[in-house]
Design an enzyme around this catalytic site. Structure first.
Site, PDB file in Angstrom:
ATOM      1  N   SER A  91       0.808  -1.224   0.000  1.00  0.00           N
ATOM      2  CA  SER A  91       0.000   0.000   0.000  1.00  0.00           C
ATOM      3  C   SER A  91       0.837   1.268   0.000  1.00  0.00           C
ATOM      4  O   SER A  91       0.406   2.293  -0.519  1.00  0.00           O
ATOM      5  CB  SER A  91      -0.935   0.015   1.218  1.00  0.00           C
ATOM      6  OG  SER A  91      -1.907  -0.995   1.113  1.00  0.00           O
ATOM      7  N   THR A 144      -1.589   4.565   3.080  1.00  0.00           N
ATOM      8  CA  THR A 144      -2.214   5.353   2.005  1.00  0.00           C
ATOM      9  C   THR A 144      -2.347   6.826   2.361  1.00  0.00           C
ATOM     10  O   THR A 144      -1.817   7.677   1.640  1.00  0.00           O
ATOM     11  CB  THR A 144      -3.572   4.753   1.611  1.00  0.00           C
ATOM     12  OG1 THR A 144      -3.369   3.415   1.154  1.00  0.00           O
ATOM     13  CG2 THR A 144      -4.228   5.570   0.509  1.00  0.00           C
ATOM     14  N   ASP A 263      -8.979  -3.945   2.527  1.00  0.00           N
ATOM     15  CA  ASP A 263      -7.687  -4.632   2.530  1.00  0.00           C
ATOM     16  C   ASP A 263      -7.541  -5.534   3.750  1.00  0.00           C
ATOM     17  O   ASP A 263      -7.064  -6.668   3.647  1.00  0.00           O
ATOM     18  CB  ASP A 263      -6.581  -3.572   2.512  1.00  0.00           C
ATOM     19  CG  ASP A 263      -5.193  -4.143   2.654  1.00  0.00           C
ATOM     20  OD1 ASP A 263      -4.733  -4.809   1.710  1.00  0.00           O
ATOM     21  OD2 ASP A 263      -4.555  -3.921   3.706  1.00  0.00           O
ATOM     22  N   ASP A 305      -5.112   0.553  -4.781  1.00  0.00           N
ATOM     23  CA  ASP A 305      -3.652   0.491  -4.833  1.00  0.00           C
ATOM     24  C   ASP A 305      -3.174  -0.884  -5.294  1.00  0.00           C
ATOM     25  O   ASP A 305      -2.135  -1.024  -5.912  1.00  0.00           O
ATOM     26  CB  ASP A 305      -3.048   0.828  -3.464  1.00  0.00           C
ATOM     27  CG  ASP A 305      -3.754   0.127  -2.309  1.00  0.00           C
ATOM     28  OD1 ASP A 305      -4.691  -0.664  -2.544  1.00  0.00           O
ATOM     29  OD2 ASP A 305      -3.371   0.390  -1.154  1.00  0.00           O
ATOM     30  N   HIS A 306      -3.978  -1.911  -5.004  1.00  0.00           N
ATOM     31  CA  HIS A 306      -3.657  -3.296  -5.353  1.00  0.00           C
ATOM     32  C   HIS A 306      -4.850  -4.154  -4.968  1.00  0.00           C
ATOM     33  O   HIS A 306      -5.817  -3.661  -4.370  1.00  0.00           O
ATOM     34  CB  HIS A 306      -2.408  -3.783  -4.598  1.00  0.00           C
ATOM     35  CG  HIS A 306      -2.525  -3.606  -3.112  1.00  0.00           C
ATOM     36  ND1 HIS A 306      -3.323  -4.405  -2.312  1.00  0.00           N
ATOM     37  CD2 HIS A 306      -1.985  -2.681  -2.274  1.00  0.00           C
ATOM     38  CE1 HIS A 306      -3.251  -4.006  -1.066  1.00  0.00           C
ATOM     39  NE2 HIS A 306      -2.454  -2.945  -1.006  1.00  0.00           N
ATOM     40  N   HIS A 332      -1.102  -9.789  -0.804  1.00  0.00           N
ATOM     41  CA  HIS A 332      -1.593  -9.071  -1.972  1.00  0.00           C
ATOM     42  C   HIS A 332      -1.428  -9.943  -3.209  1.00  0.00           C
ATOM     43  O   HIS A 332      -0.712 -10.949  -3.186  1.00  0.00           O
ATOM     44  CB  HIS A 332      -0.805  -7.768  -2.175  1.00  0.00           C
ATOM     45  CG  HIS A 332      -0.888  -6.827  -1.026  1.00  0.00           C
ATOM     46  ND1 HIS A 332      -0.082  -5.721  -0.915  1.00  0.00           N
ATOM     47  CD2 HIS A 332      -1.686  -6.813   0.067  1.00  0.00           C
ATOM     48  CE1 HIS A 332      -0.388  -5.068   0.199  1.00  0.00           C
ATOM     49  NE2 HIS A 332      -1.355  -5.722   0.812  1.00  0.00           N
TER      50      HIS A 332
END
Length: 367
Positions: A91, A144, A263, A305-306, A332
């Site tokens: 992140s 973030t 997340d 972000d992912h 991730h």
């Protein structure tokens, strides 16, 4: 002779129009097909669903009683998320590309791959007199939000990250992270520093109306509670409050809103946790889109972000009428993530591109 002249005039006109509709990006010699005469946004709202891949977005279709706000977008792209040093990003690197345009190593906060600080979009816009705000369901020191106002070599340096807040110029902070201001190992009282720099500090509940001062709203010692723990409508309400405050700025504003715990649900491989957080994020998207529809000068961008968890919506025991949320990892994944855009300049976000292009597209639109 008149016919030849008219034809030449038409050809020249077409050439001029075509030339005005493309610009060369000196950074990498790519061509941006951005109409120079198209309307540009006065404001940008960037909503980041941390860990939100396409399956997470798809969950809103199956688990939301009403039509998801994701379906209100007509412009949709895909972003490639690798960091500078690894195929799969974290992140910190994933947010730093949005805030600075620089691909960097996993763990980096507002610095390049050599740990050199890079100015963020927030810092650029503060200097230009824009309103700026950061909202998250994590602490405001988490990877973030931190990447938009701090510069440190490691995302775990929460106390060092916090020291950037008092002089950041950010007009509106909302999230958790109180203990990094007033229960520090170094004994500093950074709440006093925030007040000394013109901030109103609020630690009990989200106000119903914005303050005339800059605001630091910290409603948890660290991350905010889960939706299942009674967080309620903090995220959509904080988003609404931020827009109400920042829209008073005649120059325009930039607001980043993170659904942080999508997340966390993915890391925990907890489908219910992930989906509750995803639906809460969708509600915040709706608030932003409603504001933009009335305002007419606001671009709303929604991305991630992912992806986290290798999440997918499989059938339950082979029954194709039953959805079973499953995971392939507690970490991730390297899958591309969606980019949704609506408002002036949205057409720039079509296609497939590297994640740092989102920064350059935003900066191009805010010239």
């Amino acid at each position: 002779m008149k016919i030849k002249f008219s034809l030449l005039t038409i050809l020249l006109s077409v050439s001029i129009v075509a030339t005005s509709c493309v610009s060369v990006n000196v950074k990498d010699n790519t061509v941006s097909h951005a109409p120079q005469d198209s309307k540009k946004p006065k404001n940008i709202i960037l909503l980041i669903g941390d860990g939100m891949g396409l399956s997470q977005v798809s969950a809103a279709i199956y688990y939301k009683d009403a039509k998801p706000n994701f379906e209100r977008f007509n412009t949709i792209g895909l972003s490639k998320t690798s960091s500078s040093n690894e195929l799969i990003t974290d992140s910190a690197a994933g947010a730093t590309v949005f805030s600075t345009g620089v691909k960097t190593y996993n763990g980096a906060i507002g610095v390049d791959k050599d740990t050199i600080p890079v100015p963020t979009i927030v810092e650029h816009l503060v200097k230009r007199g824009y309103g700026t705000g950061l909202v998250a369901t994590s602490s405001i020191q988490h990877a973030t939000p931190a990447s938009f106002y701090a510069h440190v070599k490691s995302r775990s340096m929460y106390e060092e990250i916090t020291e950037f807040a008092p002089k950041s110029g950010v007009n509106f902070f909302a999230g958790g992270g109180l203990k990094f201001f007033n229960k520090r190992k170094d004994g500093k009282d950074l709440l006093a520093s925030m007040r000394a720099n013109g901030y109103e500090v609020i630690t009990d509940k989200l106000p119903k109306s914005p303050s005339e001062k800059n605001e630091l709203i910290l409603l948890a010692e660290n991350g905010m509670p889960k939706m299942s723990e009674g967080r309620g409508d903090f995220l959509p309400n904080a988003t609404k409050l931020a827009m109400e405050k920042l829209s008073k700025n005649e120059n325009g504003f930039f607001l980043m809103v993170e659904g942080s715990q999508i997340d966390w649900g993915g890391h925990n491989n907890e489908g219910d946790y992930l989906i509750e957080e995803l639906l809460d994020f969708d509600k915040a998207i709706g608030v932003a889109l409603d504001f933009a529809a009335k305002n007419g000068e606001t671009l709303v961008i929604v991305t991630a972000d992912h992806e986290t968890g290798g999440f997918t919506l499989a059938s339950k025991d082979g029954d194709y009428n039953k959805i079973n949320p499953v995971f392939s990892t507690t970490g991730h994944s390297g899958t591309m993530v969606p980019v949704f855009a609506k408002g002036p300049g949205a057409e720039l976000f079509n296609g497939i591109y590297e994640n740092n292009e989102i920064y350059f597209k935003m900066m191009e639109l805010l010239k």
